[in-house]
Design a protein around this motif. Sequence first.
Motif, PDB file in Angstrom:
ATOM      1  N   SER A 182      39.323   5.260  88.756  1.00  0.00           N
ATOM      2  CA  SER A 182      38.259   5.342  89.757  1.00  0.00           C
ATOM      3  C   SER A 182      36.940   5.018  89.076  1.00  0.00           C
ATOM      4  CB  SER A 182      38.209   6.751  90.339  1.00  0.00           C
ATOM      5  OG  SER A 182      36.998   6.953  91.041  1.00  0.00           O
TER       6      SER A 182
ATOM      7  N   ASP B 261      34.709   8.047  88.190  1.00  0.00           N
ATOM      8  CA  ASP B 261      35.084   9.025  87.170  1.00  0.00           C
ATOM      9  C   ASP B 261      34.340   8.715  85.872  1.00  0.00           C
ATOM     10  OD1 ASP B 261      36.254  10.816  85.448  1.00  0.00           O
ATOM     11  OD2 ASP B 261      38.323  10.200  85.880  1.00  0.00           O
TER      12      ASP B 261
ATOM     13  N   LYS C 103      34.295  10.208  83.041  1.00  0.00           N
ATOM     14  CA  LYS C 103      35.092  10.338  81.817  1.00  0.00           C
ATOM     15  C   LYS C 103      35.793   9.026  81.473  1.00  0.00           C
ATOM     16  CE  LYS C 103      36.103  15.223  82.534  1.00  0.00           C
ATOM     17  NZ  LYS C 103      37.151  16.185  82.893  1.00  0.00           N
TER      18      LYS C 103
END
Length: 199
Positions: A135, A138, A140
Amino acid sequence: MSLSPRVRILAAASVLAVLALVGGFLLLGRSSTSNAAVEAIKPLHPVKKKAAAPAKKPAQKVAAKITVKHAAKAKPARKLPAVINGMPAALARALRSHGVVIVSLYTPGASVDAMATEEARHGATLAGAGFVAFSVGDEKVVSPLASLLTGAPTAADRVLDGPAVLVFHRPSSLFVRFNGFTDRDTVAQAAVNAAALGQ
């Protein structure tokens, strides 16, 4: 010696009384030993008998102690790192088992992105390549992936937006990037080309 009539009557009455007693005892003894059936006595208010409850087995305390003992010793689940060797962990693990990995970038909730991700997944399967989907929301994943793309030839290739397909080959090189919807055949051909380059 002659007995008076009165004494004779008393003696006769006594004998008769003794005979009557003996006869009564004999009759009582016979009636108690007769084989006549005795009628069952029915109670005026019948009481239903409850079935006896099955005996409860004592709880197995030993098993409970063992379970608690093992639960106390169980180690907490080890948290997997988000980044391995400067790249998203899922991509790093996929590159360990596959020479080529297809990365699908998508925006959550976008229907076109969902279709593009499925096409990329099918293309990876056709080529026998690894597959991961990330995604673009996201952080991270976006940060380490963006650092991998700093050497991309154009500025558009360094932007992480969806839908997009990135084709990586070992050790961690970007082979090609497709922006927008890409069909499975194109993805599969790009994976085959990247695999040929790595040989």
